[in-house]
Design an enzyme around this catalytic site. Structure first.
Site, short mmCIF file in Angstrom:
data_model
loop_
_atom_site.label_atom_id
_atom_site.label_comp_id
_atom_site.label_asym_id
_atom_site.label_seq_id
_atom_site.Cartn_x
_atom_site.Cartn_y
_atom_site.Cartn_z
CG ASN A 84 -0.62 17.74 3.97
OD1 ASN A 84 0.34 18.35 4.42
ND2 ASN A 84 -1.81 18.30 3.82
CG HIS A 114 7.46 -9.92 7.66
ND1 HIS A 114 8.59 -10.00 6.90
CD2 HIS A 114 7.42 -8.66 8.15
CE1 HIS A 114 9.22 -8.84 6.92
NE2 HIS A 114 8.52 -8.00 7.68
N GLY A 152 -5.93 11.96 7.79
CA GLY A 152 -4.68 12.02 8.52
C GLY A 152 -4.40 10.78 9.35
CB ALA A 170 -8.46 11.26 10.70
NE ARG A 193 -22.30 9.46 6.00
CZ ARG A 193 -22.10 10.41 5.08
NH1 ARG A 193 -22.57 10.25 3.85
NH2 ARG A 193 -21.43 11.51 5.39
#
Length: 200
Positions: A84, A114, A152, A170, A193
Site C-alpha cells: 500500500n 549498525h 499499517g 498496526a 495468539r
C-alpha cells in the site's frame, strides 16, 4: 578477497559508499521518480518500471504511491501482493515477500543496521586533516512468507522472518522472528495468539 557487495550480502561489515552501491542507488532513484510520477491508471507502464527496478516480481502485484527503496534489486515479490501507499524498503540485503501478502500503508522494512557499541560502530582513522571516523554498516535479509498481513505503520527490523499466514498488528516494531500462523503486535512485537487453526 571479498568485494564490498559480497560482504554486504553475507551480512558482514561493508563500505556502503563503494561505487557499486552508488550505482545501485542512482538507478533506483531514477526509476522511483519515474514510477511515483505515473498516474494510477497507467498500470502497464508502472509494471514495466517495477520489472526493471526489482529483483523479481510475480503476477497481480500492486505497489502504491509513493514507494521508496534503496537499491530495488534486492526486493523479491511473489504473486497476488499488495504494497500500500507510503512504504519504505531499505533493501541493502534481500527483502523476500511471498505470495498472497498484504502490506498496509507506511510499512517500513529495514535490512541495514549498525553495531550497538560505539567502539564497534565508529572506528577512528588518522588522516592529514585530523581524526576521521569510519562508520560500520552491515545488512541482514528480511523474509515475509506466504499469506501474511502486515498492518499499517509496522516497522520490520533487519534479519526478521515472519512466518506463513501470520498477521502483524498496526504500529508494531518487529525485532525478532514471528512463527507461522500467529497474531503478533506491540513494541517490541510479541505473539498474542495462534490463528488459522494453529495450536495454542
Amino acid at each position: 578477497m571479498m568485494t564490498e557487495l559480497e560482504k554486504c550480502m553475507a551480512g558482514e561489515w561493508y563500505d556502503c559508499h563503494d561505487p557499486v552501491f552508488l550505482e545501485f542507488k542512482k538507478k533506483a532513484h531514477r526509476l522511483l521518480l519515474q514510477y511515483n510520477a505515473l498516474p494510477y491508471e497507467q498500470k502497464e507502464e508502472k509494471r514495466l518500471v517495477l520489472e526493471e527496478m526489482l529483483g523479481s516480481i510475480g503476477e497481480k502485484v500492486s505497489v502504491g504511491h509513493s514507494f521508496v527503496c534503496d537499491y530495488g534489486r534486492n526486493i523479491h515479490i511473489g504473486s497476488n501482493v499488495t504494497v500500500n501507499t507510503g512504504c519504505t524498503f531499505v533493501d541493502c540485503n534481500e527483502i523476500r515477500i511471498g505470495n498472497n501478502v498484504l502490506i498496509a500503508p507506511n510499512v517500513q522494512i529495514y535490512t541495514a543496521t549498525h553495531p550497538v557499541e560505539l567502539a564497534e560502530r565508529l572506528t577512528p582513522v588518522e588522516t592529514d586533516g585530523g581524526t576521521e571516523y569510519v562508520r560500520h554498516t552491515y545488512a541482514l535479509p528480511v523474509r515475509i512468507e506466504d499469506g501474511c498481513w502486515i498492518g499499517g505503520g509496522v516497522v520490520i527490523l533487519p534479519g526478521v522472518t515472519i512466518g506463513h499466514g501470520s498477521v502483524i498488528g498496526a504500529g508494531s516494531v518487529v525485532t525478532k522472528d514471528v512463527p507461522p500462523n500467529c497474531l503478533a503486535a506491540g513494541n517490541p512485537c510479541r505473539v498474542i495468539r495462534p490463528i488459522n487453526g494453529g495450536a495454542a
